[in-house]
Motif scaffolding. Structure first.
Motif, PDB file in Angstrom:
ATOM      1  N   GLN A   1      29.263  28.714  77.245  1.00 18.73           N
ATOM      2  CA  GLN A   1      29.782  30.087  77.205  1.00 18.73           C
ATOM      3  C   GLN A   1      29.027  30.921  76.177  1.00 18.73           C
ATOM      4  OE1 GLN A   1      33.984  29.252  76.457  1.00 18.73           O
ATOM      5  NE2 GLN A   1      34.464  29.877  78.550  1.00 18.73           N
ATOM      6  N   PHE A   2      28.624  30.279  75.059  1.00 18.94           N
ATOM      7  CA  PHE A   2      27.863  30.985  74.020  1.00 18.94           C
ATOM      8  C   PHE A   2      26.378  31.094  74.376  1.00 18.94           C
ATOM      9  CE2 PHE A   2      31.111  29.092  70.837  1.00 18.94           C
ATOM     10  CZ  PHE A   2      32.028  30.079  71.181  1.00 18.94           C
ATOM     11  N   LYS A   3      25.984  30.495  75.495  1.00 17.39           N
ATOM     12  CA  LYS A   3      24.592  30.498  75.974  1.00 17.39           C
ATOM     13  C   LYS A   3      23.645  29.936  74.914  1.00 17.39           C
ATOM     14  CE  LYS A   3      25.335  34.424  79.073  1.00 17.39           C
ATOM     15  NZ  LYS A   3      24.910  35.798  79.467  1.00 17.39           N
ATOM     16  N   ARG A   4      24.043  28.797  74.355  1.00 10.31           N
ATOM     17  CA  ARG A   4      23.224  28.141  73.337  1.00 10.31           C
ATOM     18  C   ARG A   4      22.360  27.043  73.939  1.00 10.31           C
ATOM     19  NH1 ARG A   4      27.849  27.613  68.588  1.00 10.31           N
ATOM     20  NH2 ARG A   4      27.802  29.816  67.977  1.00 10.31           N
ATOM     21  N   TYR A   5      21.180  26.897  73.381  1.00 13.98           N
ATOM     22  CA  TYR A   5      20.278  25.823  73.787  1.00 13.98           C
ATOM     23  C   TYR A   5      20.533  24.624  72.884  1.00 13.98           C
ATOM     24  CZ  TYR A   5      16.010  23.102  74.427  1.00 13.98           C
ATOM     25  OH  TYR A   5      15.111  22.095  74.676  1.00 13.98           O
ATOM     26  N   THR A   6      20.770  23.482  73.469  1.00 15.93           N
ATOM     27  CA  THR A   6      21.070  22.274  72.707  1.00 15.93           C
ATOM     28  C   THR A   6      19.816  21.424  72.582  1.00 15.93           C
ATOM     29  OG1 THR A   6      23.363  22.288  73.507  1.00 15.93           O
ATOM     30  CG2 THR A   6      22.520  20.226  72.574  1.00 15.93           C
ATOM     31  N   LYS A   7      19.309  21.319  71.364  1.00 16.20           N
ATOM     32  CA  LYS A   7      18.164  20.433  71.124  1.00 16.20           C
ATOM     33  C   LYS A   7      18.599  18.977  71.084  1.00 16.20           C
ATOM     34  CE  LYS A   7      15.170  23.584  68.498  1.00 16.20           C
ATOM     35  NZ  LYS A   7      14.435  23.780  67.213  1.00 16.20           N
ATOM     36  N   VAL A   8      19.715  18.735  70.386  1.00 19.16           N
ATOM     37  CA  VAL A   8      20.193  17.357  70.217  1.00 19.16           C
ATOM     38  C   VAL A   8      21.686  17.293  70.498  1.00 19.16           C
ATOM     39  CG1 VAL A   8      20.537  15.443  68.607  1.00 19.16           C
ATOM     40  CG2 VAL A   8      18.425  16.770  68.514  1.00 19.16           C
ATOM     41  N   ALA A   9      22.073  16.336  71.334  1.00 23.56           N
ATOM     42  CA  ALA A   9      23.479  16.003  71.519  1.00 23.56           C
ATOM     43  C   ALA A   9      23.660  14.566  71.029  1.00 23.56           C
ATOM     44  CB  ALA A   9      23.889  16.128  72.979  1.00 23.56           C
ATOM     45  N   LEU A  10      24.517  14.387  70.062  1.00 17.96           N
ATOM     46  CA  LEU A  10      24.764  13.073  69.462  1.00 17.96           C
ATOM     47  C   LEU A  10      26.099  12.538  69.940  1.00 17.96           C
ATOM     48  CD1 LEU A  10      24.475  10.813  67.196  1.00 17.96           C
ATOM     49  CD2 LEU A  10      25.649  12.441  65.699  1.00 17.96           C
ATOM     50  N   VAL A  11      26.120  11.284  70.391  1.00 19.63           N
ATOM     51  CA  VAL A  11      27.384  10.663  70.787  1.00 19.63           C
ATOM     52  C   VAL A  11      27.750   9.576  69.785  1.00 19.63           C
ATOM     53  CG1 VAL A  11      26.261   8.984  72.315  1.00 19.63           C
ATOM     54  CG2 VAL A  11      28.672   9.554  72.645  1.00 19.63           C
ATOM     55  N   ILE A  12      29.008   9.600  69.359  1.00 22.33           N
ATOM     56  CA  ILE A  12      29.582   8.560  68.514  1.00 22.33           C
ATOM     57  C   ILE A  12      30.705   7.915  69.316  1.00 22.33           C
ATOM     58  CG2 ILE A  12      30.734   8.033  66.346  1.00 22.33           C
ATOM     59  CD1 ILE A  12      29.506  10.510  65.150  1.00 22.33           C
ATOM     60  N   THR A  13      30.525   6.650  69.675  1.00 27.18           N
ATOM     61  CA  THR A  13      31.534   5.958  70.467  1.00 27.18           C
ATOM     62  C   THR A  13      32.492   5.207  69.547  1.00 27.18           C
ATOM     63  OG1 THR A  13      29.975   4.114  70.729  1.00 27.18           O
ATOM     64  CG2 THR A  13      30.095   5.728  72.509  1.00 27.18           C
ATOM     65  N   MET A  14      33.777   5.241  69.906  1.00 26.90           N
ATOM     66  CA  MET A  14      34.810   4.608  69.080  1.00 26.90           C
ATOM     67  C   MET A  14      35.716   3.750  69.934  1.00 26.90           C
ATOM     68  SD  MET A  14      36.268   7.341  66.320  1.00 26.90           S
ATOM     69  CE  MET A  14      37.203   8.224  67.562  1.00 26.90           C
ATOM     70  N   TYR A  15      36.359   2.803  69.285  1.00 29.36           N
ATOM     71  CA  TYR A  15      37.422   2.022  69.937  1.00 29.36           C
ATOM     72  C   TYR A  15      38.659   2.083  69.042  1.00 29.36           C
ATOM     73  CZ  TYR A  15      39.889  -1.922  72.042  1.00 29.36           C
ATOM     74  OH  TYR A  15      40.833  -2.722  72.630  1.00 29.36           O
ATOM     75  N   ASN A  16      38.766   1.179  68.077  1.00 32.34           N
ATOM     76  CA  ASN A  16      39.896   1.211  67.135  1.00 32.34           C
ATOM     77  C   ASN A  16      39.409   1.015  65.707  1.00 32.34           C
ATOM     78  OD1 ASN A  16      39.172  -1.446  67.232  1.00 32.34           O
ATOM     79  ND2 ASN A  16      41.202  -2.238  67.727  1.00 32.34           N
ATOM     80  N   GLU A  17      38.184   1.477  65.424  1.00 30.56           N
ATOM     81  CA  GLU A  17      37.602   1.294  64.095  1.00 30.56           C
ATOM     82  C   GLU A  17      38.451   2.002  63.029  1.00 30.56           C
ATOM     83  OE1 GLU A  17      34.399   0.719  67.091  1.00 30.56           O
ATOM     84  OE2 GLU A  17      35.970   2.209  66.759  1.00 30.56           O
ATOM     85  N   PRO A  18      38.423   1.494  61.799  1.00 26.63           N
ATOM     86  CA  PRO A  18      39.222   2.104  60.723  1.00 26.63           C
ATOM     87  C   PRO A  18      38.672   3.454  60.279  1.00 26.63           C
ATOM     88  CG  PRO A  18      37.908   0.279  59.871  1.00 26.63           C
ATOM     89  CD  PRO A  18      37.764   0.250  61.361  1.00 26.63           C
ATOM     90  N   ASP A  19      39.508   4.202  59.573  1.00 28.59           N
ATOM     91  CA  ASP A  19      39.167   5.556  59.162  1.00 28.59           C
ATOM     92  C   ASP A  19      37.984   5.599  58.199  1.00 28.59           C
ATOM     93  OD1 ASP A  19      40.685   4.204  57.344  1.00 28.59           O
ATOM     94  OD2 ASP A  19      41.939   5.905  56.762  1.00 28.59           O
ATOM     95  N   ILE A  20      37.841   4.570  57.354  1.00 29.43           N
ATOM     96  CA  ILE A  20      36.759   4.583  56.360  1.00 29.43           C
ATOM     97  C   ILE A  20      35.396   4.548  57.046  1.00 29.43           C
ATOM     98  CG2 ILE A  20      35.743   3.346  54.414  1.00 29.43           C
ATOM     99  CD1 ILE A  20      38.518   2.342  53.718  1.00 29.43           C
ATOM    100  N   LEU A  21      35.258   3.686  58.061  1.00 28.27           N
ATOM    101  CA  LEU A  21      33.990   3.609  58.790  1.00 28.27           C
ATOM    102  C   LEU A  21      33.688   4.921  59.493  1.00 28.27           C
ATOM    103  CD1 LEU A  21      34.063   0.031  60.394  1.00 28.27           C
ATOM    104  CD2 LEU A  21      32.987   0.778  58.264  1.00 28.27           C
ATOM    105  N   PHE A  22      34.715   5.526  60.088  1.00 30.69           N
ATOM    106  CA  PHE A  22      34.522   6.803  60.767  1.00 30.69           C
ATOM    107  C   PHE A  22      34.089   7.887  59.788  1.00 30.69           C
ATOM    108  CE2 PHE A  22      36.246  10.900  62.232  1.00 30.69           C
ATOM    109  CZ  PHE A  22      35.601  11.015  63.451  1.00 30.69           C
ATOM    110  N   ALA A  23      34.734   7.934  58.617  1.00 31.07           N
ATOM    111  CA  ALA A  23      34.404   8.943  57.609  1.00 31.07           C
ATOM    112  C   ALA A  23      32.972   8.777  57.117  1.00 31.07           C
ATOM    113  CB  ALA A  23      35.385   8.860  56.443  1.00 31.07           C
ATOM    114  N   LYS A  24      32.542   7.534  56.904  1.00 29.45           N
ATOM    115  CA  LYS A  24      31.174   7.283  56.432  1.00 29.45           C
ATOM    116  C   LYS A  24      30.151   7.808  57.432  1.00 29.45           C
ATOM    117  CE  LYS A  24      30.458   3.055  55.047  1.00 29.45           C
ATOM    118  NZ  LYS A  24      30.611   1.572  54.960  1.00 29.45           N
TER     119      LYS A  24
END
Length: 792
Positions: free
Chosen positions: A93-116
């Protein structure tokens, strides 16, 4: 299991402002009710833009614009491949060009790992937009970077991670619904551009002293648990199909890239248009002061990772085909993935537990299949590269049972995927690579085939090395390495070695490592003792060999060189040691990365027989197990959205959401209080639950039995041929001090393979430094660039 918050009517639900009480999630319970609002459907879809609390923007540098003031929720009822036809995203909608799309996949990892991981991502985006970056994207460069978080199952996500996302403004309780107009919701999508970073101590870092570059976040919370590969389907076939990014990055929760890693990876694609994929250096997380190295398991994995990044990844990068780009930290050109690579990759979603057990094991390492399909893509000439300057730390298993389970999947997946790649070598001719590049790739396939053969016979080869080392040293040294007790010690060790092998086979057939900890730790101790004695005998043989050489040279007045070549036992042992450990030292020094030789080499040597025997036996005897830990879902119902027609004839729905400033602040304070509570519990270790083993089909077990029998018979036959006294006397020289021709073959094979690894590593290193020199001068460098595979 703590649940995502849902709303229940307390009393009168007929009024326009009915009062609702939230169900508790992880101790969160707001003090103020939400408000029922009529929301008009957007193209028949349930999409809500909710304001964020003023606390989210308290110290933000950007406060104007809907992407900062509102968070968007979309209840997606379509499958990933149909997403683009029915839904849209803010970036489009903002008509932005995306150079990089990063995916972070999760399951049930703890909050500390996610924050890092998230804090490291924000730091990388800030670096890309800063003046410190050599090729900076500029202050608005963050608009070209999108972070996509995909969580595998609403009932599986750690509620504490939802707290972090809520503090960042990327999630809100109460918006999600399970059904829209009779259609089941497949995923819940939250979009927000956050400026709140949370560090590993769980402290929000959006204060005035630490301004943060905005980060576009798309949080995809899948309704059902469907494995990591399905999360990648949502990323590639749904989100990327809308964004059309130039490059896609893959990152696992718990992996922490250094602050300039994203820049280094992206530059690899900028430099050469035929780079289809790239990866950086994966490092074991060592902790402050390298305290994690106290654990020998962590030390051995650190050494393993280091030598792979110094020798193996550079070798493959020079040829242009990296057999596996680690899913924990890698990148792909989105255009290169279209068609066959992604289609083949996603077949793995149906393979686990399917009828084809070979393919099911092969797709345990589906990233290897993706790399093979990318390089051999019909009509194209994509290459895969290793980028030394891009690095990321990841947490590694620090307990034996966890490490054995991890290596089961790694070894089985890589073994069968390697067979697939070697067997289908002819597919390289369908690609658009030049003739020279095709023959270079064929040479690499041949090299991989040799390594695959050595992997198959590694069990026998290690035992033969043990056998011949004691046998030769007993002949060469007066009285043997242990004096008169040498023969007795050797015979006892042979029996203990055989007992250990049998014990591993028995314990691996149907037993989990977590349930046989005492046995496995005892076997590790036994093999470590064997390795210590092997090293002692080898060193003593070399020392005595040098003493004999000096004595013979003095007596015969010959040269050391002549003595070296006319004494097979001494020559082969020295060549093998130098081509292995000498190579490790010299290559590490050449890469200016040699601390692991001092801190981890001894631990690696001690546990080497554990890798060869325990890990490999457990893996092969569990070929029938192709599970990924997928569980059923029992998530609570979130309620349904039903379309109504208002007085003006518009299709609307009623939804409860916080609208007043007090509502928003109260909801935010709930997240903030919960984050404080989580911070206080940061040092408490959580106990992991044990999942019941899933029953496998008889056909899978039969396949396992056949492969293991073939493996045992072929390895045992090799041992019998070269250790049987009758056959040795009939086929080979049985004179004292004589060296088995197979042992000579092994030693010189190791030397040749090591020479290939070393040569390619130095070629990569030369290209790497030429590239850096060229960029410092403002150009792209001159000459052949082995790292990028281009001539500049």
């Amino acid at each position: 299991m703590e649940r995502v918050r849902n709303y229940e009517p307390l009393q009168d639900d007929s009024a326009s402002t009915a009062t609702y009480i939230p169900r508790d999630v992880g101790g969160r319970a707001p003090t103020r009710s939400g408000t029922v609002k009529q929301v008009q459907l957007k193209a028949g879809n349930f999409v809500v833009d909710q304001p964020v609390s003023k606390h989210v923007l308290l110290h933000a540098t950007e406060t104007q614009g809907e992407e900062f003031t509102h968070m968007r929720y979309t209840a997606c009822t379509s499958e990933p491949g149909e997403f683009n036809g029915s839904y849209t995203l803010r970036q489009k909608q903002f008509k932005r060009y995306t150079k990089v799309a990063l995916v972070i996949t999760m399951y049930n990892e703890p909050d500390i790992l996610f924050a890092k991981s998230m804090f490291a991502v924000m730091r990388n985006i800030a670096y890309l937009c800063s003046d410190q970056c050599t090729y900076s994207w500029g202050p608005d460069g963050w608009k070209n970077f999108v972070v996509v978080i995909v969580s595998d199952g609403r009932s599986k996500i750690n509620p504490k991670v939802l707290t972090l996302l809520g503090v960042m403004g990327c999630y809100a309780d109460g918006l999600a619904k399970s059904m829209v107009n009779g259609k089941d919701v497949k995923s819940h999508i939250f979009e927000y551009t956050t400026q709140v970073a949370i560090d590993k101590e769980l402290y929000p870092r959006n204060d005035a002293k630490s301004p943060t570059t905005p980060m576009q976040v798309i949080f995809v919370l899948k309704e059902k648990n469907a494995k990591k590969i399905n999360s990648h389907r949502w990323f590639f076939n749904a989100i990327c199909d809308v964004l059309q990014p130039e490059v896609t990055f893959l990152l696992d929760v718990g992996t922490v890239p250094s602050k300039n890693s994203f820049y280094s990876l992206y530059r690899a694609f900028e430099r050469a248009p035929n780079v289809g994929g790239a990866c950086g250096e994966i490092k074991a997380e060592l902790g402050s002061g390298w305290k994690n190295l106290i654990n020998p398991l962590v030390a051995t994995q650190n050494f393993e990772y280091k030598m792979s990044n110094i020798l193996d990844k550079p070798l493959e990068s020079v040829f242009g085909y990296i057999s596996v780009l680690p899913g924990a930290f890698s990148a792909y050109r989105y255009k290169a993935l279209q068609g066959a690579p992604l289609d083949t990759y996603f077949r793995g979603e149906e393979m686990h537990g399917g009828a084809d057990i070979f393919a099911a094991n092969m797709y345990l390492a589906e990233d290897r299949i993706l790399c093979f399909e990318l390089v051999t893509k019909s009509g194209d000439k994509w290459l895969l590269r290793y980028v030394k300057d891009a690095s990321a730390e990841t947490d590694v298993p620090d307990r034996l049972a966890e490490l054995i389970s991890q290596r089961r999947r790694w070894l089985n997946g890589s073994f069968f995927a390697s067979i697939h790649a070697v067997w289908n070598w002819q597919k390289i001719f369908r690609s658009g690579h030049s003739t020279g590049r095709k023959y270079a790739l064929l040479l690499e396939f041949f090299y991989n085939a040799i390594n695959l053969l050595f992997t198959w016979f590694s069990l026998a080869n290690f035992y033969l090395a043990f056998y011949f080392l004691f046998d030769v040293s007993d002949d060469r040294v007066d009285g043997g390495p242990f004096g008169g007790a040498s023969d007795g010690i050797f015979q006892a060790l042979r029996l203990l070695y055989a007992f250990a092998i049998v014990a591993i086979f028995i314990s691996s057939m149907g037993n989990r490592p977590q349930g046989s900890k005492l046995l496995y730790h005892s076997l590790v101790g036994l093999f470590t003792t064997v390795m210590i004695l092997m090293l002692y005998v080898g060193i003593k043989a070399v020392v005595n060999g040098i003493q004999y050489a000096v004595h013979d040279i003095d007596e015969t007045h010959t040269t050391f060189t002549k003595y070296f070549f006319k004494t097979p036992a001494f020559r082969d042992l020295v060549v093998s040691l130098c081509s292995t450990y000498g190579l490790y030292v010299f290559a590490s020094l050449a890469h200016f990365d040699a601390w692991h030789m001092l801190t981890c080499c001894v631990q690696y040597l001690m546990l080497l027989p554990v890798y060869v025997n325990i890990f490999q036996i457990y893996a092969f005897t569990n070929l029938h197990d192709v599970s990924w830990g997928t569980k059923g879902d029992n998530a609570p119902d979130l309620g349904a959205v039903v379309t109504k027609v208002d007085a003006s004839g518009k299709h609307v729905v009623e939804v409860t959401m916080p609208l007043t400033e007090d509502d928003l602040d109260d909801a935010y304070e709930v997240f903030a209080r919960q984050l404080t509570k989580q911070r206080e519990e940061i040092n408490n270790k959580e106990k992991s639950t044990i999942n019941a083993a899933t029953q496998q089909e008889d056909g899978f077990r039969q396949f396992r039995t056949r492969v293991v029998l073939m493996w045992i018979v072929s390895n045992a036959l090799l041992v019998v041929i070269f250790t049987n006294d009758y056959l040795k006397g009939k086929w080979f020289s049985n004179a004292p001090g004589a060296v088995s021709p197979y042992l000579t073959f092994l030693f010189w094979s190791v030397a040749v393979l090591s020479f290939v690894r070393f040569t390619a590593s130095m070629a990569y290193l030369y290209g790497h430094y030429q590239l850096k020199i060229g960029e410092r001068k403002g150009g792209r460098g001159n000459g052949i660039d082995p790292e990028m595979g281009e001539v500049h």
